[in-house]
Design a protein around this motif. Structure first.
Motif, PDB file in Angstrom:
ATOM      1  N   LYS A 142      37.856  44.738  44.999  1.00 33.21           N
ATOM      2  CA  LYS A 142      38.146  46.172  44.926  1.00 33.21           C
ATOM      3  C   LYS A 142      38.641  46.514  43.527  1.00 33.21           C
ATOM      4  O   LYS A 142      39.318  45.709  42.888  1.00 33.21           O
ATOM      5  CB  LYS A 142      39.185  46.562  45.972  1.00 33.21           C
ATOM      6  N   GLY A 144      41.088  48.073  41.061  1.00 32.87           N
ATOM      7  CA  GLY A 144      42.490  48.450  41.083  1.00 32.87           C
ATOM      8  C   GLY A 144      42.815  49.576  40.128  1.00 32.87           C
ATOM      9  O   GLY A 144      41.933  50.163  39.484  1.00 32.87           O
ATOM     10  N   THR A 152      41.917  41.527  46.758  1.00 39.51           N
ATOM     11  CA  THR A 152      43.263  41.960  47.126  1.00 39.51           C
ATOM     12  C   THR A 152      44.022  40.883  47.890  1.00 39.51           C
ATOM     13  O   THR A 152      45.241  40.965  48.024  1.00 39.51           O
ATOM     14  CB  THR A 152      43.206  43.232  47.994  1.00 39.51           C
ATOM     15  N   SER A 173      48.656  38.752  51.090  1.00 37.50           N
ATOM     16  CA  SER A 173      48.901  39.905  50.228  1.00 37.50           C
ATOM     17  C   SER A 173      50.289  40.457  50.507  1.00 37.50           C
ATOM     18  O   SER A 173      50.683  40.585  51.671  1.00 37.50           O
ATOM     19  CB  SER A 173      47.874  41.009  50.470  1.00 37.50           C
TER      20      SER A 173
END
Length: 381
Positions: A142, A144, A152, A173
């Motif tokens: 993804k 950021g 993540t 995470s």
């Protein structure tokens, strides 16, 4: 399990407990003669750079160990090494496209699942052909706030239910750890279960009969997932400040959790959340996994990390990273029965239950030359 992140490295074994008035089990120190005898039982061989977890296959009569190859200019290849269980000689090197860290063996189905921590994926190895047969991507990158694409979540532990074709992998995470569920026939993710806590969730264990997965996290919790419903069933606050690796008692309700007491982790917790440590760790916490109640506290050598229960023989084995030892305990009385010297940093454990032999990966210390090979130890118990 990756050195670029505080909690990715297997070196950062976690688990700290508060006694809360519960009596601690007393660990008996072995005599000098006993220590000499246990040390004589240790055989050791340097095999490759960046060793992490390992597994013993009764079906193949082989030890499989993950080698990430290390990092930097001196890094070697990522591979799974098939070792002779008696001599520890490398019989086959299985090349991998991605760096290898955690492993779990499905011996009945001739599969070894290898966690690619930094790629948030799992490589599947056929143990009969000694070849990689696929990669399961658990999530995509993804973009950021910095505009860069990255994963993540990172990985640590894996457990497998071969009879039901399911693999479970924790995704770490601080924004919310998850449990990935993989269909091992289709080799695809079929569920991502949230709710493991907004912290790293390093511990993982599976009870196939009860259809439960147990995880620990750095919010001092044990979180139980129902594998039928795919939902979090229970969440307990436990007297462990840094709960790490887990072992289940298959015949009872006990849960064994290594309790390291890392000063580095304490500093992280204090700086990020104002956490105040109240226990030095360096023990194994025994819990009732149905209630979270503390049943016992077993003192260990410095830096306990890996844990393995041999229930039929009533033996519990613990790697002590900072102590450079593997300690053995009676799992009923919690008394220490043996200590095996395996410096510098013993890491992960596997057992040949038939021959009563323990295998240990041993990480190098900071004083070792960059790029030097790490070791596997064989302990005749």
């Amino acid at each position: 399990m990756h050195p670029r992140s505080l909690f990715r490295s297997a070196a950062l074994a976690l688990a700290v407990s508060l006694t809360l008035g519960t009596p601690s089990a007393l660990a008996a120190e072995p005599t000098t003669a006993a220590a000499a005898a246990t040390n004589a039982a240790v055989q050791r061989k340097a095999v490759a750079q960046g060793l992490y977890e390992l597994a013993f296959s009764p079906k193949q009569n082989a030890v499989f160990v993950a080698s990430s190859g290390g990092f930097g200019d001196a890094a070697g290849p990522s591979q799974v090494l098939r070792l002779n269980p008696d001599t520890l000689a490398v019989e086959t090197a299985i090349p991998l496209e991605r760096k290898a860290f955690g492993v779990v063996l499905d011996d009945a189905n001739n599969r070894l699942y290898v966690g690619n921590t930094v790629d948030t994926s799992v490589t599947v190895v056929d143990t009969t052909t000694n070849k990689s047969v696929g990669i399961v991507q658990l999530m995509e990158k993804k973009v950021g706030k910095d505009g860069k694409a990255s994963y993540t979540h990172d990985l640590r532990e894996l457990v497998v239910d071969g009879a039901n074709n399911r693999l479970y992998v924790t995704g770490h995470s601080g924004e919310g750890s998850v449990l990935f569920v993989v269909d091992t026939k289709a080799l695809k993710v079929i569920n991502t279960i949230a709710g493991l806590g907004n912290a790293k969730a390093p511990g993982l264990a599976l009870d196939t009969k009860a259809k439960r997965v147990y995880t620990s996290n750095l919010l001092a919790e044990v979180v139980t997932v129902d594998t039928d419903s795919g939902k979090v069933e229970q969440r307990f606050k436990v007297s462990a400040e840094q709960p790490m690796n887990i072992a289940l008692d298959p015949a009872g309700k006990r849960l064994f959790v290594t309790d390291q007491g890392s000063e580095m982790i304490r500093k992280y917790q204090a700086s990020s959340s104002g956490f105040e440590s109240k226990h030095p760790g360096q023990r194994v916490l025994v819990l009732d996994r149905t209630t979270g109640k503390e049943l016992a506290s077993i003192p260990t050598d410095a830096g306990p990390l890996g844990i393995l229960l041999d229930a039929p023989r009533k033996r519990l084995y613990v790697t002590n990273r900072d102590g450079g030892t593997v300690t053995a305990y009676n799992s009923d009385t919690y008394k220490q029965v043996a200590t095996y010297a395996v410096p510098t940093h013993p890491n992960s454990l596997a057992l040949d239950a038939r021959k009563n032999v323990l295998y240990v990966t041993v990480k190098n210390g900071d004083s070792e030359p960059k790029g030097s090979e790490e070791s596997v130890a064989r302990i005749a118990l």
